[in-house]
Design a protein around this motif. Structure first.
Motif, PDB file in Angstrom:
ATOM      1  N   ASP A 204      40.492 -20.108 -18.029  1.00  0.00           N
ATOM      2  CA  ASP A 204      39.586 -20.199 -16.884  1.00  0.00           C
ATOM      3  C   ASP A 204      39.733 -19.048 -15.893  1.00  0.00           C
ATOM      4  O   ASP A 204      39.091 -19.050 -14.843  1.00  0.00           O
ATOM      5  CB  ASP A 204      39.803 -21.531 -16.162  1.00  0.00           C
ATOM      6  CG  ASP A 204      39.413 -22.716 -17.038  1.00  0.00           C
ATOM      7  OD1 ASP A 204      38.330 -22.652 -17.650  1.00  0.00           O
ATOM      8  OD2 ASP A 204      40.199 -23.677 -17.122  1.00  0.00           O
ATOM      9  N   LYS A 205      40.551 -18.063 -16.217  1.00  0.00           N
ATOM     10  CA  LYS A 205      40.690 -16.911 -15.332  1.00  0.00           C
ATOM     11  C   LYS A 205      39.592 -15.887 -15.606  1.00  0.00           C
ATOM     12  O   LYS A 205      39.051 -15.814 -16.711  1.00  0.00           O
ATOM     13  CB  LYS A 205      42.063 -16.253 -15.518  1.00  0.00           C
ATOM     14  CG  LYS A 205      43.196 -16.951 -14.785  1.00  0.00           C
ATOM     15  CD  LYS A 205      44.402 -16.027 -14.677  1.00  0.00           C
ATOM     16  CE  LYS A 205      45.395 -16.546 -13.645  1.00  0.00           C
ATOM     17  NZ  LYS A 205      46.478 -15.567 -13.403  1.00  0.00           N
ATOM     18  N   PHE A 206      39.286 -15.078 -14.598  1.00  0.00           N
ATOM     19  CA  PHE A 206      38.280 -14.028 -14.748  1.00  0.00           C
ATOM     20  C   PHE A 206      38.898 -12.893 -15.560  1.00  0.00           C
ATOM     21  O   PHE A 206      39.935 -12.339 -15.193  1.00  0.00           O
ATOM     22  CB  PHE A 206      37.835 -13.520 -13.380  1.00  0.00           C
ATOM     23  CG  PHE A 206      36.587 -12.683 -13.418  1.00  0.00           C
ATOM     24  CD1 PHE A 206      35.336 -13.280 -13.352  1.00  0.00           C
ATOM     25  CD2 PHE A 206      36.657 -11.301 -13.517  1.00  0.00           C
ATOM     26  CE1 PHE A 206      34.174 -12.514 -13.380  1.00  0.00           C
ATOM     27  CE2 PHE A 206      35.512 -10.524 -13.549  1.00  0.00           C
ATOM     28  CZ  PHE A 206      34.262 -11.133 -13.483  1.00  0.00           C
ATOM     29  N   LYS A 228      44.800  -3.913  -9.691  1.00  0.00           N
ATOM     30  CA  LYS A 228      45.857  -4.388  -8.799  1.00  0.00           C
ATOM     31  C   LYS A 228      45.276  -4.773  -7.436  1.00  0.00           C
ATOM     32  O   LYS A 228      45.594  -5.837  -6.877  1.00  0.00           O
ATOM     33  CB  LYS A 228      46.915  -3.300  -8.636  1.00  0.00           C
ATOM     34  CG  LYS A 228      47.945  -3.559  -7.542  1.00  0.00           C
ATOM     35  CD  LYS A 228      48.826  -4.765  -7.849  1.00  0.00           C
ATOM     36  CE  LYS A 228      49.886  -4.939  -6.775  1.00  0.00           C
ATOM     37  NZ  LYS A 228      50.795  -6.078  -7.072  1.00  0.00           N
ATOM     38  N   GLN A 229      44.389  -3.926  -6.906  1.00  0.00           N
ATOM     39  CA  GLN A 229      43.793  -4.223  -5.604  1.00  0.00           C
ATOM     40  C   GLN A 229      42.861  -5.428  -5.684  1.00  0.00           C
ATOM     41  O   GLN A 229      42.783  -6.226  -4.740  1.00  0.00           O
ATOM     42  CB  GLN A 229      43.040  -2.990  -5.084  1.00  0.00           C
ATOM     43  CG  GLN A 229      42.473  -3.128  -3.688  1.00  0.00           C
ATOM     44  CD  GLN A 229      43.541  -3.367  -2.627  1.00  0.00           C
ATOM     45  OE1 GLN A 229      44.730  -3.139  -2.857  1.00  0.00           O
ATOM     46  NE2 GLN A 229      43.127  -3.849  -1.462  1.00  0.00           N
ATOM     47  N   THR A 234      41.761 -11.165  -4.216  1.00  0.00           N
ATOM     48  CA  THR A 234      41.242 -12.440  -4.741  1.00  0.00           C
ATOM     49  C   THR A 234      42.347 -13.446  -5.048  1.00  0.00           C
ATOM     50  O   THR A 234      42.092 -14.448  -5.730  1.00  0.00           O
ATOM     51  CB  THR A 234      40.430 -12.193  -6.025  1.00  0.00           C
ATOM     52  OG1 THR A 234      41.293 -11.615  -7.024  1.00  0.00           O
ATOM     53  CG2 THR A 234      39.244 -11.276  -5.766  1.00  0.00           C
ATOM     54  N   ASN A 235      43.547 -13.175  -4.554  1.00  0.00           N
ATOM     55  CA  ASN A 235      44.668 -14.086  -4.785  1.00  0.00           C
ATOM     56  C   ASN A 235      44.918 -14.289  -6.283  1.00  0.00           C
ATOM     57  O   ASN A 235      45.011 -15.409  -6.777  1.00  0.00           O
ATOM     58  CB  ASN A 235      44.422 -15.435  -4.089  1.00  0.00           C
ATOM     59  CG  ASN A 235      45.682 -16.290  -4.035  1.00  0.00           C
ATOM     60  OD1 ASN A 235      46.799 -15.765  -4.051  1.00  0.00           O
ATOM     61  ND2 ASN A 235      45.506 -17.604  -3.999  1.00  0.00           N
ATOM     62  N   ASP A 267      49.452 -10.540 -15.773  1.00  0.00           N
ATOM     63  CA  ASP A 267      48.323  -9.807 -15.189  1.00  0.00           C
ATOM     64  C   ASP A 267      47.624  -8.928 -16.225  1.00  0.00           C
ATOM     65  O   ASP A 267      46.404  -8.774 -16.203  1.00  0.00           O
ATOM     66  CB  ASP A 267      48.807  -8.911 -14.044  1.00  0.00           C
ATOM     67  CG  ASP A 267      49.529  -9.677 -12.962  1.00  0.00           C
ATOM     68  OD1 ASP A 267      48.938 -10.645 -12.450  1.00  0.00           O
ATOM     69  OD2 ASP A 267      50.679  -9.317 -12.642  1.00  0.00           O
ATOM     70  N   VAL A 268      48.412  -8.326 -17.091  1.00  0.00           N
ATOM     71  CA  VAL A 268      47.907  -7.340 -18.052  1.00  0.00           C
ATOM     72  C   VAL A 268      48.323  -7.751 -19.455  1.00  0.00           C
ATOM     73  O   VAL A 268      49.496  -8.057 -19.696  1.00  0.00           O
ATOM     74  CB  VAL A 268      48.457  -5.929 -17.736  1.00  0.00           C
ATOM     75  CG1 VAL A 268      47.864  -4.903 -18.705  1.00  0.00           C
ATOM     76  CG2 VAL A 268      48.176  -5.539 -16.292  1.00  0.00           C
TER      77      VAL A 268
END
Length: 445
Positions: A204-206, A228-229, A234-235, A267-268
């Protein structure tokens, strides 16, 4: 990219025009590994095909661009050649033969060999990308080809601006898309694949996606810096999948992530055990495009960028820097017509750079502040994403299918080239006969 495009051109020619073409190919950056000839050519029953590995020349195997091997094959090939077809970067087509001292222009050497073999009438077709402002000496030499062809109007205008003499014969033929390989799948299939590929925590993540080689021109650290920004603003609403080798000719992306305080695996994400020559299967790649939410790139230039039109064919929205081919691919930027969103690139003097080992091309750097603004906007505006994705999908379906739209253009050019050869042969023969007649009359007199 070159390999994929050449495969589609050859496969299309063999399948759509059976028995018409006999192809002898020198494979650039190919070292002789086994390959599936049937997959490359469409089957031996539809035409004759032979390939040489360009990297194998004499006792060495490091001539990656294969100019020496190409000239060697041209000298020794015992067939009546109708057309010489060159498909590579302009610095290769319009540059010197590596290893020659003093440097000898590649096209000039080809003409010389053809002349020595009594084939001076054989036309040369060149198909080449333009991913920035090319050097004049490259285009001056490419202009000596009988049929110079580039991918987009952007490239054609760049060539004509520095070598006006190329204008009357320069043509534009786009790359295509195979809708049997890249196509939309259902929402349910997308969720299932994302769960299997990445895990429950990513369903469900973008999802951002970048499909490029980890090399200088793609500037992957800038993609990660912008991402990263986005996470800060967007938390941590998203993750990014980089379909590439983490440590390649560009950067060590593991170390890059550490420097940016991005966590690999959270994250990646990277593909496991990625091979930059083989990639992943087409079926997997199609599903990856389908399950992403936004395709992003920070490339400082591109002649076409196959992954962009692959995204179009799967209805994946794209966000690209406003430079080179990206501008033409994304189209007008009003919300009703655009096929992709462009962010600023090279818009101010400090957003330009000349990189080492890059032929002194002035490269437009991405404006990362503008990119992040667009990332956040598109994250929040699903309607905008869907509208441009639909526009892009309709465009590739109607204009860019390999077999329907693109391969027939190559058949037309190659057929015209064959006619040029026949015409030149006839003119040469007539001139020789006339000269012989004059000689006989002179002797008789």
């Amino acid at each position: 990219g070159f390999g994929v495009v050449m495969q589609k051109i050859l496969t299309g020619l063999f399948r759509q025009y059976p028995g018409k073409y006999e192809v002898f190919q020198v494979g650039i950056n190919y070292n002789g590994d086994a390959f599936d000839e049937f997959a490359v050519t469409g089957g031996p029953s539809n035409g004759r095909y032979r390939q040489w590995p360009a990297m194998q020349f004499g006792s060495t195997s490091h001539h990656m661009y294969g100019q020496q091997k190409f000239l060697q094959v041209l000298r020794s090939l015992q067939v009546d050649i109708d057309v010489v077809f060159l498909f590579e970067d302009p610095f290769w087509v319009g540059g010197p033969v590596l290893g020659t001292n003093p440097p000898q222009a590649f096209i000039t050497e080809i003409r010389k060999i053809l002349h020595q073999r009594g084939m001076a009438h054989v036309p040369i077709v060149t198909y080449f990308p333009i991913d920035g402002k090319p050097k004049k000496r490259w285009i001056d030499l490419i202009a000596t080809a009988d049929f110079p062809i580039t991918y987009l109007n952007f490239g054609a205008e760049a060539c004509k601006a520095i070598t006006p003499s190329i204008a009357p014969k320069l043509q534009v033929i786009p790359h295509g898309i195979d809708i049997k390989e890249f196509y939309p799948i259902t929402k349910a299939e997308q969720r299932t694949f994302r769960r299997v590929m990445f895990g429950d925590e990513f369903v469900d993540k973008f999802m951002f996606l970048n499909v490029n080689r980890n090399q200088l021109r793609k500037l992957i650290p800038s993609t990660l810096t912008a991402f990263k920004q986005f996470q800060v603003l967007t938390n941590n609403a998203g993750f990014i999948y980089l379909n590439m080798k983490p440590v390649d000719v560009g950067w060590d992306l593991f170390e890059t992530c550490k420097a940016l305080e991005l966590v690999v695996g959270r994250d990646v994400l990277f593909p496991p055990n990625f091979n930059e020559k083989k990639g992943i299967t087409l079926d997997e790649l199609n599903k990856i495009f389908n399950c992403a939410d936004l395709y992003v790139s920070t490339a400082v230039g591109g002649g076409w960028e196959l992954s962009v039109t692959q995204a179009f064919a799967t209805k994946l929205p794209v966000l690209l820097p406003a430079n080179t081919s990206h501008v033409e691919l994304c189209g007008p930027q009003n919300p009703e017509e655009r096929r992709g969103v462009l962010f600023k690139s090279g818009d101010i003097l400090s957003h330009t750079m000349i990189f080492p080992g890059d032929n002194e091309v002035v490269r437009p750097l991405p404006n990362l502040e503008d990119m992040v603004d667009s990332m956040v906007f598109l994250y929040k505006n699903k309607d905008a994403r869907e509208k441009m994705a639909e526009n892009a999908y309709k465009w590739v379906i109607s204009e860019l299918q390999w077999e329907k739209a693109v391969v027939p253009l190559f058949d037309r050019v190659l057929s015209e080239a064959k006619e040029v050869k026949v015409t030149k042969q006839d003119m040469h023969r007539a001139a020789a006969e006339a000269q012989q007649g004059e000689l006989k009359r002179y002797v008789a007199k």
